[in-house]
Design an enzyme around this catalytic site. Structure first.
Site, PDB file in Angstrom:
ATOM      1  CG  ASP A 259      10.488   1.026  -2.282  1.00  0.00           C
ATOM      2  OD1 ASP A 259       9.961   2.084  -2.690  1.00  0.00           O
ATOM      3  OD2 ASP A 259      10.675   0.792  -1.075  1.00  0.00           O
ATOM      4  CG  HIS A 260       6.583   3.076  -2.911  1.00  0.00           C
ATOM      5  ND1 HIS A 260       7.522   2.574  -2.055  1.00  0.00           N
ATOM      6  CD2 HIS A 260       5.489   3.374  -2.143  1.00  0.00           C
ATOM      7  CE1 HIS A 260       7.030   2.584  -0.825  1.00  0.00           C
ATOM      8  NE2 HIS A 260       5.813   3.043  -0.852  1.00  0.00           N
TER       9      HIS A 260
ATOM     10  CG  ASP B  63       7.254   3.818   3.545  1.00  0.00           C
ATOM     11  OD1 ASP B  63       6.804   3.806   2.387  1.00  0.00           O
ATOM     12  OD2 ASP B  63       6.913   3.006   4.422  1.00  0.00           O
TER      13      ASP B  63
ATOM     14  NE  ARG C  41      -0.636   1.206   6.624  1.00  0.00           N
ATOM     15  CZ  ARG C  41       0.353   2.092   6.571  1.00  0.00           C
ATOM     16  NH1 ARG C  41       0.670   2.637   5.420  1.00  0.00           N
ATOM     17  NH2 ARG C  41       1.031   2.396   7.651  1.00  0.00           N
TER      18      ARG C  41
ATOM     19  CB  SER D  58       0.813   5.893   3.540  1.00  0.00           C
ATOM     20  OG  SER D  58       1.853   6.570   2.892  1.00  0.00           O
TER      21      SER D  58
ATOM     22  NE  ARG E 204      -0.061   7.237   0.602  1.00  0.00           N
ATOM     23  CZ  ARG E 204      -0.789   6.190   0.243  1.00  0.00           C
ATOM     24  NH1 ARG E 204      -1.950   6.345  -0.343  1.00  0.00           N
ATOM     25  NH2 ARG E 204      -0.353   4.966   0.441  1.00  0.00           N
TER      26      ARG E 204
END
EC number: 4.2.1.3
Length: 784
Positions: free
Chosen positions: A128-129, A193, A475, A670, A672
């Protein structure tokens, strides 16, 4: 007893996602119910949850919150686990793992390097990213498949080899897919995520983590989490008019701020809960990430049951009914903090710019914007994202758009729509919502994250041009959506975005103001009303799921040594047993420093599987306190100013260790883990801040770095970018014992300050081994 043949028949029916049968609760108790119809052999184990809860309740001898029931119900050792909110570390056994494609690359690379043959729990990858919003859904998807073919092939083949389900590009956003297929009341799910808490809308404990945490769970190792505090949000009254579920979390964000939920689970309860749809509850839980919460959750109720039934999981709802006492809080349970919100009095909100906790009533934002000098003309309105892309969200937006069209109006602002999943896209196309939104001027984008995460090839402005956008996203940090630091982004509900896009200005209040139709007559928009779920069944759309084979051992996973997108990982060096002496300061960060500042997304997403390449974005968004600039730091060895990554690489080349100094809530945003991998890869050893965001602090520990906090926050001012730092006493590094830091100034003077940490014994072993993955390998070698 139920005859074997009948039981077998109902077992087949319950595990089928195609046809749904109403089955008496007694049969649901006797039959095993699948977690998902994609995994018919993986079953919900409420009996174990019940057993663990009873053990813990007897030990603690007090009523339990819902959060405690589900978290403690997943303890590895409920009889012996030390439990104290906010203090002890829990060893947990989550039910499943979910990974989005940008973080899955590094997670799967780490899993491959672990040497294990197959994942130990049900796991999925979601593409999806990596789909950039440019010209529309179909074209953008085709382009993404072409550009990212190497990465998608890696994820698909790695998934097949190691037993991980693979959702192809175009299937939708990870959190919507989880809500539709994998979340259920009482589940514990971890996802790579930060908006994984979306699943709390279905009564699950769903927590965002870094890839290394996911590897632990996929490897069958107990997962560690600091025992969360529990903040109760009591909802009374009933939502109505223009007020929406999004306004609940926008209001809570204004109360708690971006760090007010750190270390806590937000647990919604009270009579107002039942006025919110299941997908509305998911919206509220999703954006709980913006207040730093570990996760958020709602108690199991009829709205969840209705959603489970509509998404082909009536069998799960029937089973949840039988165990409902474990899926709601105990009467008399105690929260660490309680916030009360009367939904009947809640007004529509809009938060921003530049931070999701700057809350304003929609009625005030025009005047506030003019006073602050923010642009009031709206250039683009964007609806959708993992936060607000449900059928109900699209329906309410379409209801607003339909009124405008009836008066001959279209959007004055550019307008985009992001469906949350292929199922949502197909259903809103069938039911006419998509066409209404197109007719009002909207562009339907791919079923993906798109502009929400910076995947937006924006053409209507130049970089540096001051402008305003309004979104239904979660965000709105500086530059997040379009890489333009002058874009003032505001977050609100989809229906408010639609209304503001039609008016074209922040000065419009749909509750009181009038629009002028094409015939010159004034009219007022009525509050939108829409079905929470389609009257017909959901249209699943195209089949986008790849099942893992029963035996993937023969599957080849190809990573080319010359690839610019993927790179196999080399182990980080072990701690040499010495103190960290005379470290240089790479940068002293001024103000907010999110994971977007540390490891930017947008165009950098294509390097998420290549650690060396993506390290070229290290801290390029952080503001250097020395000169007030981004991506400009002094090289202490040459005295020349240059980009942060180049300076870090120079220090690494010269064999010099370095540190970063940060402010409050360092690493918010995030999940990440690249924001932790990159500093480690380029020679960083210590990150010293006033405070950390939860996920980022854990990610730093996992990669062998030392995240430390000032015992006295005022000591932040004692350190200057030209100083050298020594961390001493590492030979006696122990839980709860502060570390000493010696600051060496250029004039020869020294100061000593104390630094706190939250390491437990096993996390100290990560540091000593060089990383959590190194430690995992050490333990594997000892046991073999």
């Amino acid at each position: 007893k139920v005859p074997v043949l009948i039981l077998s028949f109902f077992q087949h029916a319950l595990n089928s996602g195609i046809r749904r049968y109403h089955v008496a609760p007694v049969l649901c108790q006797r039959a095993k119910v699948a977690m998902s119809h994609f995994e018919p052999n993986e079953h919900i184990n409420y009996e174990k949850l019940e057993k663990n809860i009873n053990i813990v309740r007897k030990r603690l001898d007090r009523p339990l919150t819902l959060s405690e029931k589900i978290v403690y119900g997943h303890l590895d050792d409920p009889a012996k686990q030390e439990i104290e909110r906010g203090k002890t570390y829990l060893r947990l056994r989550p039910d499943r793992v979910a990974m989005q494609d940008a973080t899955a690359q590094m997670a799967m690379l780490q899993f491959i390097s672990s040497g294990l043959p197959k994942v130990a729990v049900p796991s999925t990858i979601h593409c999806d990213h990596l789909i950039e919003a440019q010209s529309g859904g179909e074209k953008d998807l085709r382009r993404a498949k072409d550009i990212n073919q190497e990465v998608y092939n890696f994820l698909a083949t790695a998934g097949a080899k190691y037993g991980v389900g693979f959702w192809k590009p175009g299937s939708g956003i990870i959190h919507q897919i989880i809500l539709e297929n994998y979340s259920y009341p009482g589940v514990m799910l971890i996802g790579t995520d930060s908006h994984t808490p979306n699943g709390g809308g279905l009564g699950g404990i769903c927590i965002g983590v870094g890839g290394a945490d996911a590897v632990d769970v996929m490897a069958g190792i107990p997962w560690e989490l600091k025992c969360p505090k529990v903040i109760g949000v009591k909802l009374t009254g009933k939502l109505s008019g223009w007020s929406s579920p999004k306004d609940v979390i926008l209001k809570v964000a204004g109360i708690l701020t971006v760090k007010g939920g750190t270390g806590a689970i937000i647990e919604y309860h009270g009579p107002g809960v039942d006025s919110i749809s299941c997908t509305g509850m998911a919206t509220i839980c999703n954006m709980g990430a913006e207040i730093g919460a570990t996760t958020s959750i709602f108690p199991y109720n009829a709205r969840m049951k209705k959603y489970l039934g509509k998404t082909g999981r009536a069998d799960i709802a029937a089973l949840a009914d039988e165990f409902q006492q474990h899926l709601i809080p105990d009467a008399g349970c105690q929260y660490d903090q309680v916030i009360e919100i009367n939904l009947s009095e809640l007004k529509p909100h809009i938060n921003g710019p530049f931070t999701p906790d700057l809350a304003h009533p929609v009625s005030d934002i025009g005047a506030v914007a003019e006073k602050e000098g923010w642009p009031v003309d709206i250039r683009v309105g964007l609806i959708g994202s993992c936060t607000n892309s449900s059928y109900e969200d699209m329906g309410r937006s379409a209801a607003v758009a339909k009124q405008a069209l009836a008066h001959g109006l279209k959007c004055k602002s550019k307008f985009t729509i992001t469906p949350g999943s292929e199922q949502i896209r197909a259903t809103i196309e069938r039911d006419g919502y998509a066409q209404i939104l197109r007719d009002v001027g909207g562009l339907v984008l791919a079923n993906a994250c798109g502009p929400c995460i910076g995947q937006w090839d924006r053409k209507d402005i130049k970089k540096g041009e001051k402008n305003t956008i309004v979104t239904s996203y979660n965000r709105n940090f500086t530059g997040r959506n379009d890489a333009n630091p002058e874009t003032h982004a505001f977050v609100t509900s989809p229906e408010i975005v639609t209304a503001l896009s039609i008016a074209g200005t922040l000065k419009f209040n749909p509750e009181t103001d009038y629009l002028t139709g094409a015939d010159g007559k004034k009219f007022k928009l009525e509050a939108p009303d829409a079905d929470e779920l389609p009257k017909l069944e959901f249209d699943p759309g195209q089949d986008t799921y790849q099942y893992p084979p029963k035996d993937g051992s023969g599957q080849h996973v190809d990573v080319s040594p010359t690839s610019q997108r993927l790179q196999l990982l080399e182990p980080f060096d072990k701690w040499d047993g010495k103190d960290l002496e005379d470290m240089l300061i790479l940068i002293k960060v001024k103000g907010k420093c999110t994971t977007d500042h540390i490891s930017a997304a947008g165009p950098w997403l294509k390097f998420r599987g290549h650690l060396d390449n993506i390290s070229n974005n290290l801290l390029i968004g952080a503001i250097n306190i020395e000169n007030g600039k981004a991506n400009s730091v002094r090289n202490a060895l040459t005295q020349e100013f240059g980009p942060v990554p180049d300076t870090a690489r120079y220090y690494k080349k010269m064999g010099v260790k370095w540190a970063v100094i940060g402010d409050e809530n360092y690493g918010e945003g995030s999940s990440r883990e690249h924001a932790a991998l990159e500093p480690r890869h380029l020679g960083g050893r210590v990150i010293i801040t006033k405070s950390f965001a939860r996920i980022h602090e854990t990610n730093l520990k996992k990669q062998g770095l030392l995240p430390l906090t000032f015992a006295d926050p005022a000591d932040y001012n004692k350190i200057h970018p030209v100083d050298k730092l020594s961390i001493v006493g590492l030979a006696d590094f122990a839980p709860g014992k502060p570390l000493k830091c010696i600051i060496k100034h250029p004039n020869g003077s020294q100061e000593t300050i104390m630094l706190n940490h939250t390491f437990n014994e096993s996390q100290i072993e990560w540091f000593q081994a060089g990383s959590a993955l190194n430690r995992m390998k050490e333990l594997q070698q000892k046991s073999s």
